[in-house]
Design a protein around this motif. Structure first.
Motif, PDB file in Angstrom:
ATOM      1  N   LEU A   1       0.916  -1.219   0.163  1.00  8.05           N
ATOM      2  CA  LEU A   1      -0.223  -0.023  -0.004  1.00  8.05           C
ATOM      3  C   LEU A   1       0.809   1.183   0.160  1.00  8.05           C
ATOM      4  N   ARG A   2       2.060   1.381   0.785  1.00  3.95           N
ATOM      5  CA  ARG A   2       2.780   2.520   0.714  1.00  3.95           C
ATOM      6  C   ARG A   2       3.538   2.498  -0.582  1.00  3.95           C
ATOM      7  N   ARG A   3       3.935   1.499  -1.293  1.00  2.00           N
ATOM      8  CA  ARG A   3       4.451   1.237  -2.738  1.00  2.00           C
ATOM      9  C   ARG A   3       3.595   2.129  -3.516  1.00  2.00           C
ATOM     10  N   ILE A   4       2.104   1.533  -3.345  1.00  2.00           N
ATOM     11  CA  ILE A   4       1.125   2.159  -4.154  1.00  2.00           C
ATOM     12  C   ILE A   4       0.969   3.697  -4.307  1.00  2.00           C
ATOM     13  N   GLN A   5       0.961   4.001  -2.985  1.00  2.25           N
ATOM     14  CA  GLN A   5       0.858   5.458  -2.728  1.00  2.25           C
ATOM     15  C   GLN A   5       1.895   6.384  -3.622  1.00  2.25           C
ATOM     16  N   GLU A   6       3.326   5.881  -3.270  1.00  2.00           N
ATOM     17  CA  GLU A   6       4.355   6.542  -4.145  1.00  2.00           C
ATOM     18  C   GLU A   6       4.342   6.275  -5.662  1.00  2.00           C
ATOM     19  N   LEU A   7       3.947   5.296  -6.141  1.00  2.00           N
ATOM     20  CA  LEU A   7       3.906   4.784  -7.583  1.00  2.00           C
ATOM     21  C   LEU A   7       2.755   5.909  -8.071  1.00  2.00           C
ATOM     22  N   MET A   8       1.578   6.023  -7.388  1.00  2.00           N
ATOM     23  CA  MET A   8       0.706   7.035  -7.916  1.00  2.00           C
ATOM     24  C   MET A   8       1.363   8.620  -7.842  1.00  2.00           C
ATOM     25  N   ALA A   9       1.833   8.624  -6.834  1.00  2.26           N
ATOM     26  CA  ALA A   9       2.575  10.153  -6.820  1.00  2.26           C
ATOM     27  C   ALA A   9       3.493  10.483  -8.089  1.00  2.26           C
ATOM     28  N   ILE A  10       4.418   9.544  -8.296  1.00  2.00           N
ATOM     29  CA  ILE A  10       5.029   9.810  -9.430  1.00  2.00           C
ATOM     30  C   ILE A  10       4.605   9.311 -10.799  1.00  2.00           C
ATOM     31  N   ASP A  11       3.448   8.954 -11.038  1.00  2.00           N
ATOM     32  CA  ASP A  11       2.790   8.872 -12.069  1.00  2.00           C
ATOM     33  C   ASP A  11       3.162   7.326 -12.702  1.00  2.00           C
ATOM     34  N   TRP A  12       3.360   6.395 -11.812  1.00  2.00           N
ATOM     35  CA  TRP A  12       3.758   4.948 -12.558  1.00  2.00           C
ATOM     36  C   TRP A  12       2.486   4.474 -12.231  1.00  2.00           C
ATOM     37  N   ILE A  13       1.335   4.753 -13.128  1.00  2.00           N
ATOM     38  CA  ILE A  13      -0.001   4.209 -12.869  1.00  2.00           C
ATOM     39  C   ILE A  13      -0.176   2.832 -13.192  1.00  2.00           C
ATOM     40  N   ASN A  14       0.557   2.242 -14.151  1.00  2.00           N
ATOM     41  CA  ASN A  14       0.332   0.781 -14.595  1.00  2.00           C
ATOM     42  C   ASN A  14       1.129  -0.025 -13.771  1.00  2.00           C
ATOM     43  N   THR A  15       2.245   0.349 -12.968  1.00  2.00           N
ATOM     44  CA  THR A  15       2.944  -0.305 -12.191  1.00  2.00           C
ATOM     45  C   THR A  15       2.062  -0.544 -10.837  1.00  2.00           C
ATOM     46  N   SER A  16       1.411   0.550 -10.392  1.00  2.00           N
ATOM     47  CA  SER A  16       0.541   0.911  -9.286  1.00  2.00           C
ATOM     48  C   SER A  16      -0.414  -0.484  -9.249  1.00  2.00           C
ATOM     49  N   GLN A  17      -1.228  -0.364 -10.657  1.00  2.00           N
ATOM     50  CA  GLN A  17      -2.278  -1.242 -10.730  1.00  2.00           C
ATOM     51  C   GLN A  17      -1.745  -2.892 -10.657  1.00  2.00           C
ATOM     52  N   THR A  18      -0.683  -2.897 -11.184  1.00  2.00           N
ATOM     53  CA  THR A  18       0.263  -4.444 -11.072  1.00  2.00           C
ATOM     54  C   THR A  18       0.144  -4.516  -9.522  1.00  2.00           C
ATOM     55  N   GLU A  19       0.664  -3.783  -8.734  1.00  3.35           N
ATOM     56  CA  GLU A  19       0.812  -3.924  -7.143  1.00  3.35           C
ATOM     57  C   GLU A  19      -0.515  -4.143  -6.718  1.00  3.35           C
ATOM     58  N   TRP A  20      -1.758  -3.597  -7.056  1.00  5.61           N
ATOM     59  CA  TRP A  20      -2.993  -3.775  -6.630  1.00  5.61           C
ATOM     60  C   TRP A  20      -3.275  -5.126  -6.944  1.00  5.61           C
ATOM     61  N   ARG A  21      -3.072  -5.886  -8.147  1.00  3.54           N
ATOM     62  CA  ARG A  21      -3.425  -6.992  -8.609  1.00  3.54           C
ATOM     63  C   ARG A  21      -2.774  -8.173  -7.915  1.00  3.54           C
ATOM     64  N   TYR A  22      -1.500  -7.885  -7.370  1.00  6.45           N
ATOM     65  CA  TYR A  22      -0.792  -8.902  -6.337  1.00  6.45           C
ATOM     66  C   TYR A  22      -1.301  -8.685  -4.969  1.00  6.45           C
ATOM     67  N   LEU A  23      -1.761  -7.652  -4.572  1.00  2.00           N
ATOM     68  CA  LEU A  23      -2.081  -7.238  -3.269  1.00  2.00           C
ATOM     69  C   LEU A  23      -3.135  -7.808  -2.770  1.00  2.00           C
ATOM     70  N   LEU A  24      -4.527  -7.786  -3.519  1.00  2.00           N
ATOM     71  CA  LEU A  24      -5.678  -8.116  -3.348  1.00  2.00           C
ATOM     72  C   LEU A  24      -5.956  -9.666  -2.718  1.00  2.00           C
ATOM     73  N   PRO A  25      -5.145 -10.321  -3.717  1.00  2.00           N
ATOM     74  CA  PRO A  25      -5.359 -11.929  -3.122  1.00  2.00           C
ATOM     75  C   PRO A  25      -4.841 -12.302  -1.741  1.00  2.00           C
ATOM     76  N   GLN A  26      -3.847 -11.408  -1.525  1.00  2.03           N
ATOM     77  CA  GLN A  26      -3.327 -11.659  -0.215  1.00  2.03           C
ATOM     78  C   GLN A  26      -4.064 -11.118   1.130  1.00  2.03           C
ATOM     79  N   VAL A  27      -5.262 -10.056   0.963  1.00  4.50           N
ATOM     80  CA  VAL A  27      -5.810  -9.422   1.884  1.00  4.50           C
ATOM     81  C   VAL A  27      -6.772 -10.438   2.577  1.00  4.50           C
ATOM     82  N   LYS A  28      -6.908 -10.294   3.909  1.00  5.53           N
ATOM     83  CA  LYS A  28      -7.919 -11.223   4.421  1.00  5.53           C
ATOM     84  C   LYS A  28      -9.342 -10.471   4.151  1.00  5.53           C
ATOM     85  N   ARG A  29     -10.123 -11.576   3.939  1.00  7.11           N
ATOM     86  CA  ARG A  29     -11.560 -11.085   3.502  1.00  7.11           C
ATOM     87  C   ARG A  29     -12.163  -9.944   4.306  1.00  7.11           C
TER      88      ARG A  29
END
Length: 655
Positions: A412-440
């Protein structure tokens, strides 16, 4: 002289570029660490080792520090020490970066044919290519038995083997592990997927007798009706049966009556089982149904009453009943459906419609009342039948301090920073990897956090995974309000309709591009966008421009306006045309008379378009209630569909 001027111009532009970059960065107000990270990335790309080492020390505690390591190792993999790679894979296990780096490293090791190292580094992988390379490593390290055991299913998995998997075939052949039945099965798979070249290549492993049978199969493939010539020939029963089944299916695509006659006359000559006959009868019936051929109803009734009905065959029979206003028949068809399917909102609505049209209003009203309590297309339609208020049933997500999760999930911290520097595609990839790991039970908090960050596609995806459908504000956001409102007013459109299209097309993902080539918020095809751009004088339009939200909304809204005008203000037809194209929609409009709008929608031949229209109408209603604190009833849009809906536009070059 010309060359000299060109050099001066080039020098001027090169001097201007850093100023433009600095201006863009100042406009974003990057922090010192963010700017240092971008500079570090430039150093990594230039392989400036002294600068890279300095930036690594400077940014050791910065959330995007692992990306400096990742890109350094990725771009300079051959010169990176093994110990550093192993440490990175341990420290960032489960991340996108670790998975990608591990894949690249394994491929490099395999390329060098360092098979012992490959086996040491390799862990079970989803990638078929890496699994195949593992088999190669085992085979080349004298683990032949294990290699052969793993090779057989991998050989079967791909019809045409990738370059990483191609060595498996000679390995299996060398050890006599490719049986005739395995080869025939793969030939069948190749023929069914129309990969004829691969089927021909595989046929070289067959016996002379089987090669002759395959040659006859190729002849029938080219001319399906010629299968009759095989009826008295001696062939392997299984092969003969497979050839006949494919011939009937291929013939059915162009000549359903001929295919049906072939099946009825010759099924006994080709060793078909009862299941085969049911399957082929169903296939032929569905081919007629896709184009609403006159014989479709009788063929589907035969399949559904006497054969083995499927969800598809029952749905198509019901659609024919709906299109033809055959209300008693529709009730019979719905009764044939499994209980779970009958309980679906769609079939509950149509059962009520059929009951209402056969004079059974009390039962119909009971069903409508149950449906009208739901926030859905059929719920709104049922409420219209009863003139009841729509039920939106909002239930906002209540989460205290979702920011606490940032400490638990570094992504989540990486996603925040990736959005701030406009690395949008990379931030979306981080989301895809994160969500399956999050508890329901944490997903709702993640959705709230994503909403605060204006990450609307991730909000929608997260709540869908959590199966939390009732926070309307989160699931139906209204970003880009200024361009939506401006273009709605300019084109005399309801902004809720524009939002409904955006929600269905892209879920507010600005840079998404479909496999078909549709781009951006409103998923415009570049050819359509260029055509509309010329019509409204919007200047040059390319794929990059379509990823700009304002341009995309401008062109998408103009296209909606064009379709609305073409169909005489009918939003149902315009919405269908936005998805399937005007030419198809024109062909679906009744040539004689009219059809009620709800019947027309549920008899659209394309499942995607049928579901699309219903979703957009549902979303439009919800967005209207959010934007205006009131809503329009769907019944106001449900005007009868007929040829009078098509405005005879003078411009015949519409997309």
């Amino acid at each position: 002289m010309f060359k000299s001027r060109a050099l001066i111009l080039l020098y001027f532009l090169s001097a201007l570029l850093p100023w433009q970059q600095a201006f863009a960065q100042n406009e974003k107000a990057l922090s010192r660490e963010q700017q240092a990270f971008l500079d570090a990335y430039d150093a990594v790309r230039a392989n400036d080792r002294q600068a890279i080492a300095s930036y690594k020390r400077q940014l050791k505690n910065y959330p995007l520090y692992p990306y400096i390591l990742y890109h350094d190792y990725r771009l300079h993999l051959k010169s990176t020490p093994t110990s550093e790679l192993e440490r990175f894979l341990r420290n960032y296990k489960g991340t996108y970066m670790a998975d990608q780096l591990n894949t690249r490293w394994l491929k490099l090791i395999a390329q060098k044919k360092e098979w012992q190292r490959y086996l040491k580094v390799y862990k079970p992988q989803k990638s078929t290519d890496l699994q195949c390379l593992n088999v190669q490593a085992l085979a080349n390290s004298k683990h032949t038995t294990e290699a052969l055991k793993l090779a057989k299913p991998l050989w079967n998995k791909q019809i045409k083997l990738s370059s990483s998997c191609a060595p498996l075939e000679p390995l299996l052949l060398k050890h006599h592990r490719l049986s005739g039945s395995m080869i025939w099965q793969k030939i069948e798979d190749a023929m069914s997927k129309r990969q004829i070249t691969e089927a021909k290549r595989l046929s070289k492993y067959l016996s002379n007798k089987d090669q002759a049978s395959f040659k006859k199969w190729l002849d029938v493939y080219s001319k399906p009706s010629s299968v009759t010539e095989l009826k008295n020939q001696k062939m392997d029963r299984h092969i003969k049966r497979v050839i006949f089944k494919q011939a009937v299916k291929r013939l059915a695509r162009k000549d359903t009556q001929g295919a049906k006659s072939l099946l009825d006359d010759l099924s006994g000559k080709f060793y078909l089982t009862k299941g085969d006959v049911n399957e082929l009868n169903r296939y032929v019936a569905l081919r007629t149904a896709y184009r609403y051929a006159p014989e479709a109803k009788a063929l589907l009734e035969e399949v559904n009453h006497n054969g083995a009905p499927t969800e598809d065959s029952l749905r198509w029979q019901a659609q024919i009943n709906i299109k033809n206003s055959e209300w008693l028949d529709l009730l019979d068809t719905i009764d044939l459906m499994p209980a779970e399917e009958q309980n679906d909102k769609q079939w509950r609505y149509w059962k009520a419609r059929a009951l209402e049209n056969t004079g059974q209003k009390t039962q119909a009203t009971q069903i409508y009342n149950g449906l009208a309590n739901s926030r859905s297309y059929y719920g709104f339609m049922a409420a219209d039948r009863l003139n009841r208020a729509y039920q939106f049933n909002p239930n906002p997500v209540k989460v205290e301090k979702p920011e606490k999760l940032i400490q638990k999930y570094p992504a989540l911290r990486r996603i925040q920073e990736l959005m701030a520097i406009d690395w949008i595609n990379t931030s979306q990839t981080e989301w895809r990897y994160l969500l399956p790991q999050v508890k329901r039970d944490e997903l709702q908090a993640i959705a709230v956090l994503a909403h605060k960050w204006q990450q609307h596609p991730q909000v929608i995806r997260t709540l869908a995974i959590a199966k939390k459908w009732d926070d309307i504000q989160l699931r139906f956001p209204t970003p880009h309000k200024q361009p939506v409102m401006q273009n709605a007013e300019k084109n005399s459109l309801d902004p809720a309709w524009i939002y409904g299209i955006i929600r269905r097309e892209s879920a507010f993902s600005e840079s998404v591009q479909s496999s078909a080539g549709a781009v951006g918020l409103m998923q415009l095809m570049p050819s359509t966008a260029r055509y509309i751009g010329r019509k409204i004088g919007a200047g040059k339009v390319n794929t990059s421009a379509l990823k700009d939200p304002e341009r995309n909304i401008q062109l998408g809204s103009a296209y909606l306006s064009y379709l609305k005008e073409k169909y005489g203000g009918n939003l149902i037809l315009a919405t269908a045309a936005y998805n399937a194209g005007p030419k198809r929609v024109d062909s679906w409009i009744p040539e004689n008379g009219t059809l009620s709008a709800d019947q027309w929608i549920d008899s659209i031949p394309f499942t995607e378009t049928r579901n699309y229209v219903k979703a957009v109408m549902e979303y439009k209603t919800i967005f209207k209630s959010l934007l205006n604190k009131r809503y329009d009833r769907l019944s106001n849009l449900m005007t009868a569909i007929g040829q009078n809906n098509i405005a005879r536009a003078t411009d015949s070059q519409h997309p």
